[in-house]
Write an enzyme that holds these catalytic residues in place. Structure first.
Site, PDB file in Angstrom:
ATOM      1  N   TYR A 176       0.794  -1.149  -0.040  1.00 34.34           N
ATOM      2  CA  TYR A 176       0.074  -0.013   0.088  1.00 34.34           C
ATOM      3  C   TYR A 176       0.967   1.115   0.091  1.00 34.34           C
ATOM      4  O   TYR A 176       0.466   2.098  -0.742  1.00 34.34           O
ATOM      5  CB  TYR A 176      -0.797  -0.032   1.410  1.00 34.34           C
ATOM      6  CG  TYR A 176      -1.967  -1.130   1.429  1.00 34.34           C
ATOM      7  CD1 TYR A 176      -2.969  -1.009   0.597  1.00 34.34           C
ATOM      8  CD2 TYR A 176      -1.874  -2.027   2.000  1.00 34.34           C
ATOM      9  CE1 TYR A 176      -4.036  -2.200   0.318  1.00 34.34           C
ATOM     10  CE2 TYR A 176      -2.734  -3.335   2.212  1.00 34.34           C
ATOM     11  CZ  TYR A 176      -3.787  -3.221   1.155  1.00 34.34           C
ATOM     12  OH  TYR A 176      -4.834  -4.204   1.370  1.00 34.34           O
TER      13      TYR A 176
ATOM     14  N   ASN B 210     -12.775  -0.891  -4.908  1.00 29.56           N
ATOM     15  CA  ASN B 210     -12.607  -1.479  -6.443  1.00 29.56           C
ATOM     16  C   ASN B 210     -13.502  -2.177  -6.841  1.00 29.56           C
ATOM     17  O   ASN B 210     -14.208  -3.336  -6.452  1.00 29.56           O
ATOM     18  CB  ASN B 210     -11.244  -2.388  -6.376  1.00 29.56           C
ATOM     19  CG  ASN B 210     -11.292  -3.097  -7.589  1.00 29.56           C
ATOM     20  OD1 ASN B 210     -11.611  -2.718  -8.711  1.00 29.56           O
ATOM     21  ND2 ASN B 210     -10.455  -4.125  -7.644  1.00 29.56           N
TER      22      ASN B 210
ATOM     23  N   CYS C  79      -6.302  -5.611  -7.200  1.00 22.40           N
ATOM     24  CA  CYS C  79      -6.104  -5.007  -5.803  1.00 22.40           C
ATOM     25  C   CYS C  79      -5.469  -6.300  -5.163  1.00 22.40           C
ATOM     26  O   CYS C  79      -4.880  -6.151  -3.918  1.00 22.40           O
ATOM     27  CB  CYS C  79      -7.298  -4.485  -5.019  1.00 22.40           C
ATOM     28  SG  CYS C  79      -8.669  -5.347  -5.329  1.00 22.40           S
ATOM     29  N   HIS C  80      -5.591  -7.553  -5.710  1.00 19.90           N
ATOM     30  CA  HIS C  80      -5.114  -8.644  -5.002  1.00 19.90           C
ATOM     31  C   HIS C  80      -3.608  -8.716  -4.952  1.00 19.90           C
ATOM     32  O   HIS C  80      -2.937  -9.347  -4.182  1.00 19.90           O
ATOM     33  CB  HIS C  80      -5.726  -9.838  -5.466  1.00 19.90           C
ATOM     34  CG  HIS C  80      -5.498 -10.128  -6.752  1.00 19.90           C
ATOM     35  ND1 HIS C  80      -6.010  -9.693  -7.996  1.00 19.90           N
ATOM     36  CD2 HIS C  80      -4.255 -10.916  -7.415  1.00 19.90           C
ATOM     37  CE1 HIS C  80      -5.455 -10.096  -9.098  1.00 19.90           C
ATOM     38  NE2 HIS C  80      -4.589 -10.944  -8.832  1.00 19.90           N
TER      39      HIS C  80
ATOM     40  N   GLU D   4      -0.930 -17.103  -9.737  1.00 23.65           N
ATOM     41  CA  GLU D   4      -0.164 -16.009 -10.678  1.00 23.65           C
ATOM     42  C   GLU D   4       1.447 -16.443 -10.731  1.00 23.65           C
ATOM     43  O   GLU D   4       2.044 -16.072 -11.538  1.00 23.65           O
ATOM     44  CB  GLU D   4      -0.657 -14.512 -10.408  1.00 23.65           C
ATOM     45  CG  GLU D   4      -1.975 -13.998 -10.903  1.00 23.65           C
ATOM     46  CD  GLU D   4      -1.977 -12.640 -10.361  1.00 23.65           C
ATOM     47  OE1 GLU D   4      -1.482 -11.855  -9.910  1.00 23.65           O
ATOM     48  OE2 GLU D   4      -3.452 -12.465 -10.860  1.00 23.65           O
TER      49      GLU D   4
END
Length: 177
Positions: free
Chosen positions: A114, A137, A145-146, A172
């Site tokens: 953040y 979001n 945002c993950h 990912e």
């Protein structure tokens, strides 16, 4: 002066092993992608987010115009390097838009904190506002945002569930190795 008609938002849902998914589209583009435990929960969330909209559900039994978009999302969940390729209608404050632009620049398999997002915006003291923008979001996965972690690298809250966030990040990470 005549009142304008409420905006028409078409939406559809699907259920996957990962989550129930809802996608909604205005005449400008996809405006909402939600993840959750059930289509009913997602519909309630959509109603709350867009209280003035006329919501039109696209029936699952029929081939509908949102089906290819849902397939694109499920393909991304299976293979995170799949581009999410559709027109967007991103609604938010100027600050939210700036945060979401930074988030959309984070490549698959990478993360930021953040505070790093706040620094990229040139507003290093706006860490809490960055977190609030992530929580607001409206476009899960498209605005990733993950991919935002605490400064210590830990996984913190995620609007659609910390376990989903952990699973997305792991998937990912696997995709880019």
């Amino acid at each position: 002066m005549p009142r304008s008609a409420p905006p028409l938002i078409e939406f559809a849902t699907t259920q996957t092993d990962f989550a129930a998914i809802l996608i909604a589209r205005s005449h400008k583009g996809v405006c909402t992608i939600l993840l959750g435990d059930s289509p009913t929960q997602l519909y309630a969330d959509l109603q709350q987010r867009l209280p003035k909209a006329q919501l039109l559900e696209q029936e699952q039994e029929q081939e509908h115009s949102l089906a290819p978009l849902l397939k694109n999302i499920t393909d991304f969940l299976d293979k995170p390097l799949t581009p999410l390729d559709f027109t967007l209608d991103i609604q938010g404050s100027d600050f939210q838009q700036s945060v979401w632009t930074v988030l959309r620049s984070i490549p698959v398999g990478q993360t930021l904190s953040y505070s790093e997002v706040a620094e990229r915006l040139g507003k290093p003291k706006s860490v809490r506002a960055v977190a609030n923008a992530c929580a607001a979001n409206p476009l899960a996965l498209v605005i990733p945002c993950h991919r935002i972690l605490r400064a210590d690298g830990g996984i913190s809250g995620y609007r659609w569930g910390v376990e989903r966030k952990r699973a997305l990040l792991a998937k990912e990470q696997q995709a880019v190795q």
